[in-house]
Write a protein that holds these residues in place. Structure first.
Motif, mmCIF file in Angstrom:
data_model
loop_
_atom_site.group_PDB
_atom_site.id
_atom_site.type_symbol
_atom_site.label_atom_id
_atom_site.label_comp_id
_atom_site.label_asym_id
_atom_site.label_seq_id
_atom_site.Cartn_x
_atom_site.Cartn_y
_atom_site.Cartn_z
ATOM 1 N N LEU A 13 -20.691 -60.777 -12.333
ATOM 2 C CA LEU A 13 -20.157 -61.980 -12.979
ATOM 3 C C LEU A 13 -21.108 -63.163 -12.760
ATOM 4 O O LEU A 13 -21.388 -63.936 -13.682
ATOM 5 N N ALA A 104 -12.698 -68.137 -13.409
ATOM 6 C CA ALA A 104 -12.379 -66.742 -13.093
ATOM 7 C C ALA A 104 -11.502 -66.724 -11.860
ATOM 8 O O ALA A 104 -11.782 -67.413 -10.873
ATOM 9 N N MET A 148 -16.885 -57.629 -16.571
ATOM 10 C CA MET A 148 -17.104 -58.875 -15.809
ATOM 11 C C MET A 148 -18.344 -59.583 -16.370
ATOM 12 O O MET A 148 -18.420 -60.804 -16.386
ATOM 13 N N VAL A 152 -18.028 -63.019 -19.485
ATOM 14 C CA VAL A 152 -18.598 -64.343 -19.186
ATOM 15 C C VAL A 152 -19.160 -64.938 -20.482
ATOM 16 O O VAL A 152 -18.860 -66.077 -20.845
#
Lengths: 356, 262
Positions: A13, A104, A148, A152
């Motif tokens: 991430l 997140a 992940m 983004v």
């Protein structure tokens, strides 16, 4: 083909954040997501000049996000459940002022200080508002480390398209586990900013201001109506949902994120035993894939909703199904992950044997 | 009478005769502040400095919750309204992304020294290169007269109706002196706007603080000890006398910290 790496969810991430041309990250350490700030502290500034700052609290971090987002920058913060609770005031202001940013939540078991083990118990907080007032986040639920990374990029795109905060709602297991990921190429940092961004009044033009304050109730209602219209457009255009084995399905398993992945395994076990089970996995938790459930509900004998909480998304599933087929729930709480066998057993006892 | 030349308005209203003017950095929106309140003067001198320095296109202001929450209606520069107490965090977010721009906050005592104490102290401790304007009138104005962290001992408010009892309600917080201890802080000064000379000194303090920000010296705080006629339940003149007689003896005016070698 992008670069392939074996990466931990939180680090993947973080790497995606740098590659997405993120301008700034403000955050505060909390297990199980502290790797994000640690990874960024090593890699981010040196590679893209991105601002990385450890704030004194989650309260401060989310307000730094507000400031930077209001000045037109592409910004992100991350936290885990107790920290995300502290951010709710700021998120409400960000939604009210219509600022794009990406959040997140690497969810851990609660309530209170809870546990550091994975959970999905922050569904209500993320999907139903969380802070004060009528607002919605765009909520994306990854079920792999690859997502992940992908979410983004997608999260920033959706946030900026709608001038609305977006959230990646993940959990401690996906944050901590390692999987193969394909990374997208480095994207450039922004060099142009939207007209509303308060980054210094342009010469010969009106000043801009960022606010969520509208003291006249008529104007405040007008703004609420506009927000609701924006959320309605999201519900029309941005729903993402995965289905598996639904064409001939007599029953459905459903869940989000990690829970959906376990549902798929349980559905395969059921199929091996001769039961036609399909899987529905909402990717966007808001906007929720109401139509997918509504249409499939006409065809199946029952739906088993599986979550790592006491039953939260199941309320949205029931609203979507609207009584057309029975919706049962199976959940584990407090940081426990259900096994595929447990889910299969629950399916047999509930739908095949008819036990309550 | 016939030999007296009658003057037309246009003959009188000329630049040379001008005693008072509104800087272009203030909008035409009438201010909502109560008669006699110091906010209007503080806004005006801050915006005069911005105009005189020619930085109106390079400055971003942050006004959090309090009487000055509508500062963005009056200050003709890019502004952000912030949550209660969070101005220094919001300003940090802006300044870190735009280090070459000027950034200021404009906060009251409840905002800066109660609910926002953590954000204020940590922004100061990081040496954030911003100007914090701190309006200290010893009371919560916007919510109409509750006790503030800066309310004087014995002073009556709606939540200290028998006077502030320091034994149970704590002592007034001298946050400027507290912040001056921190290495990240470049400049701390306490001024007022209740008398003409003090207004001039406040203006000089703003100019210094923005000059220090330009030179990257660190966190600058200009505290303004001021009045609240409505919630002190006084006339404007009585409230200015209270500033002189009671507030300033407790919160003495002058520089508390200046940059080394300056």
């Amino acid at each position: 083909m992008g670069e392939i790496k074996l990466m931990k969810g939180n680090e993947a991430l973080s790497e995606a954040m740098i590659r997405a041309g993120c301008d700034a990250y403000f955050g505060y350490p909390i297990t199980p997501q502290s790797e994000v700030l640690e990874y960024l502290a090593i890699h981010a500034h040196a590679r893209t000049g991105m601002v990385v700052l450890q704030a004194e609290s989650e309260v401060a971090a989310i307000n730094m996000i507000y400031g930077a987002a209001g000045a037109g920058k592409r910004v992100m913060t991350t936290s885990s459940s107790p920290g995300m609770s502290l951010m709710q005031e700021g998120i409400s202001y960000i939604a009210g002022a219509e600022l794009p940013c990406l959040l997140a939540n690497v969810v851990r078991g609660g309530p209170g200080l809870g546990t550091i083990q994975p959970s999905q118990a922050d569904y209500f907080q993320s999907v139903k508002g969380g802070g004060h007032g009528d607002y919605k986040l765009i909520v994306l639920a990854p079920s792999t480390v690859q997502e992940m990374v992908d979410f983004v990029k997608l999260g920033f795109e959706l946030a900026e398209k709608y001038r609305n905060p977006a959230m990646i709602l993940t959990d401690g297991a996906i944050g901590q586990m390692m999987e193969k990921v394909e990374l997208f190429d480095q994207m450039p940092r922004k060099t142009e900013y939207p007209d509303w961004a308060t980054n210094g009044k342009p010469k010969g033009k009106e000043r801009r201001y960022i606010t969520s304050l509208h003291i006249q109730p008529e104007l405040m209602e007008e703004i609420n109506v506009r927000l609701q219209a924006k959320y309605a457009v999201m519900e029309e255009e941005e729903v993402l949902c995965q289905t598996h084995y639904v064409d001939d399905a007599e029953y459905l398993f459903t869940g989000f994120g990690l829970g959906a992945r376990i549902c798929l395994k349980a559905a395969e076990m059921a199929r091996e035993n001769g039961y036609k089970v399909g899987v529905v996995r909402p990717i966007t938790l808001f906007p929720f894939p109401k139509k997918v459930y509504s249409e499939l509900a006409d065809k199946v004998k029952g739906i088993l909703d599986v979550e790592m909480n006491a039953g939260q998304m199941v309320e949205d599933v029931r609203l979507s199904v609207n009584g057309k087929t029975p919706v049962e729930f199976y959940g584990r709480m407090g940081g426990i992950i259900a096994s595929p066998e447990e889910i299969y057993d629950k399916f047999i006892s509930t739908f095949i044997k008819g036990e309550k | 009478m016939s030999d007296i030349e009658m003057l037309e308005m246009d003959d009188v209203c000329i630049k040379e005769n001008e005693m008072y003017y509104k800087p272009s950095t203030l909008t035409d929106t009438p201010m909502h502040y109560c008669p006699g309140c110091g906010h209007g003067t503080a806004h005006k001198v801050l915006m005069e400095v911005v105009e005189e320095m020619g930085i109106e296109n390079d400055i971003i202001g942050v006004a959090p919750v309090g009487c000055s929450v509508f500062a963005y209606h009056y200050m003709n520069v890019d502004m952000q309204q912030a949550a209660h107490g969070r101005a220094c965090a919001v300003a940090t977010g802006i300044k870190r992304c735009y280090p070459e721009r000027f950034v200021f906050t404009y906060q009251g005592d409840g905002d800066l020294a109660a609910i926002g104490t953590a954000e204020t102290i940590h922004a100061a401790n990081r040496g954030e290169n911003i100007l914090v304007v701190f309006i200290n009138n010893g009371i919560y104005g916007m919510t109409s007269g509750q006790m503030a962290p800066t309310t004087l001992p014995g002073m009556v408010s709606t939540t200290s109706p028998f006077g502030r009892d320091v034994a149970t309600m704590g002592h007034p917080l001298k946050i400027s002196e507290l912040l001056a201890q921190l290495p990240g802080v470049a400049y701390v000064t306490r001024q007022s706007v209740h008398e003409a000379n003090n207004v001039k000194r406040t203006k000089k303090a703003f100019a210094k603080a923005l000059e220090y920000q330009k030179r990257g010296l660190g966190f600058c705080l200009v505290e303004i000890v001021t009045n609240c006629p409505s919630n002190w339940k006084m006339t404007p003149l009585q409230s200015n006398k209270f500033v002189t007689d009671k507030m300033i003896p407790f919160y003495p005016l002058g520089d508390i910290k200046v940059p080394e070698g300056k």
